[in-house]
Design an enzyme around this catalytic site. Structure first.
Site: not given
Length: 506
Positions: A264, A301
């Protein structure tokens, strides 16, 4: 609360192992502590132990692994005060955030325990034998998912618990039947140490093979490179920067035996404020956006860094309300000096663009970050691809779309994202219908009339997306579907019952 003093050692095969050298932590508050420095040699030792443990651990029953995961959760909760004490010191995060994240960490461990007991993740399929089929008989074929082997996990800087030593990657891999070697993050080594001790204690109490878990602290890039290139590692879970993740991804692909890298890497999580919603409740949407943008100093995020609003009075109202809300937010401590410096560099990049207009500009110093707001015309944004790069922190960019056609063009112009949000009312359905198929190709999660900060740990969650949000668009790092990253299907043809795995005996 008693003061916690870490032992500062690695955990290899569930045992404390000292290092030849040490590094000092850099806490936001409180005392620094010394921790052993990782080396490629220690990585090799941990990977060898993981490989030695794999056959025995993969052979454990689903119930045994479920009990193990629950034991880890219990051991973490037993260390709650120590985790909160050193976690707040190391990261600067408030107590409530650490306590909430600890609950999420233990909650996802217990969720995977339930998932194991359910057994649906095995995706078992049976095609019975057809001995009388012409022109040739068909054999019996049974299929189910099996663990792939030892897994490497890189702890994240922004989640010292939920995406770290016992975070989602570790929980999913252990649930799948894969031993785990964790590369701890140097931003919170004390927090990682406590959690590693909890995992080791649970493994020993549950009779698991010692090599089921290891933690390597500190170390330079050579340590991470050694981990992803070790031939005994069969997959990697990573949460971090685009540059660092891409470098590790390339190493995984260049191995003699390439392995999957589930990384990620970053996202700006665009939010589209559609015209009717902007006109009816633009001020409220802007206030909610500002709250999401600055939550945890913007160090998520899923932080919605870019808002797209159609030009006109609605955009004016939205921008002014966002400016007012952000101006009321005080500077916040960031997780590391490096993250704070990168935030200032991101702001400087926007300051250097003539087409970008500052709306609310502050100057951040040291390890703190104050919120900032900029705006740009849609046509200028489309001409400057770098304006779509993530600024990790409480900085927002409003893009003024000239009309609905340009809003669609802006949606097409985004790279892969973790999330995309539609702020809409019923009158916005026509443009929403056009945006939805575009956003389905851009993001792993699409929200309507909400904000993406806050990721539910549930069966249906997808936390991933097309590159560069993640390196594998078919995977998620949150939710029970994440277990599939560390499994592979095996078909068994004409296998005698005496040889057949227990989970296929039905």
């Amino acid at each position: 609360m008693s003061s916690f003093t870490p032992h500062g050692q690695h955990i290899i095969a569930c045992q404390k192992v000292p290092g030849a050298r040490s590094f000092a932590s850099s806490p936001a508050t409180g005392p620094a502590h010394d921790y052993a420095v990782g080396t490629p040699e220690l990585v090799a030792e941990a990977c060898a132990a993981a490989e030695d443990a794999f056959a025995a651990y993969a052979a454990t029953t689903r119930e045994q692994r479920a009990v193990f995961l629950e034991a880890i959760a219990d051991a973490i909760e037993a260390r709650a005060d120590q985790i909160t004490e050193i976690g707040t010191q190391e990261t600067g995060l408030p107590t409530a955030r650490l306590e909430g994240e600890r609950g999420r960490t233990t909650g996802q461990l217990r969720l995977f325990a339930d998932h194991l007991r359910d057994g649906a993740y095995l995706d078992r399929r049976v095609d019975p034998a057809l001995p009388d089929r012409q022109p040739a008989p068909r054999p019996e074929i049974r299929m189910m998912q099996r663990p792939i082997g030892p897994v490497a996990v890189f702890g994240a800087s922004n989640f010292p618990l939920a995406f770290s030593v016992a975070g989602g990657d570790t929980a999913a891999a252990l649930a799948a039947g894969c031993p785990v070697v964790v590369k701890g993050h140097s931003a919170h080594p004390g927090t990682g140490e406590i959690v590693a001790d909890a995992i080791a204690e649970a493994a020993m109490r549950c009779g698991m093979p010692a090599g089921v878990f290891s933690l390597i602290q500190g170390g330079d890039r050579a340590v991470g490179q050694a981990l992803v290139t070790d031939p005994r590692i069969k997959a990697v879970g990573f949460t971090g920067s685009l540059a660092g993740g891409r470098a590790l991804f390339d190493l995984c692909a260049q191995r003699p035996e390439p392995i999957p890298f589930f990384g990620e890497l970053g996202s700006v999580n665009p939010m589209f404020v559609l015209p009717a919603a902007a006109a009816a409740r633009g001020q409220a949407v802007a206030q909610g956006w500002a709250g999401s943008l600055t939550l945890g100093a913007g160090q998520f995020c899923t932080n919605p860094g870019i808002a797209i609003v159609q030009d006109g009075p609605g955009a004016d109202t939205f921008i002014e309300a966002a400016r007012t809300a952000l101006a009321a937010v005080a500077p916040q401590v960031m997780l590391t000096d490096g993250i704070a410096a990168a935030y200032r560099e991101g702001q400087a990049r926007l300051d250097s663009r003539n087409a970008v207009r500052p709306v609310h500009v502050t100057r951040s110093e040291g390890r703190s970050a104050a919120p900032n707001l900029y705006e740009v015309r849609g046509a200028d944004w489309l001409q400057d691809h770098d304006l779509g790069d993530e600024v990790f922190g409480p900085l927002g960019l409003v893009v003024r779309a000239a009309d609905s056609a340009e809003m669609l063009a802006l949606a097409q112009g985004f790279d892969g994202q973790l999330t995309a949000t539609l702020q809409m009312d019923d009158a916005d359905l026509p443009i929403a219908r056009e945006l939805l198929p575009i956003l389905e190709r851009k993001a792993g999660r699409i929200l309507v009339n909400g904000f993406p900060t806050g990721v539910e740990v549930v069966d249906s969650m997808v936390h991933g997306g097309p590159y560069p949000a993640s390196t594998n668009f078919g995977a998620t790092s949150v939710g029970t579907l994440s277990i599939r990253r560390f499994l592979r299907p095996v078909a068994y043809q004409n296998l005698p019952r005496a040889l057949m795995p227990d989970d296929l005996q039905y």
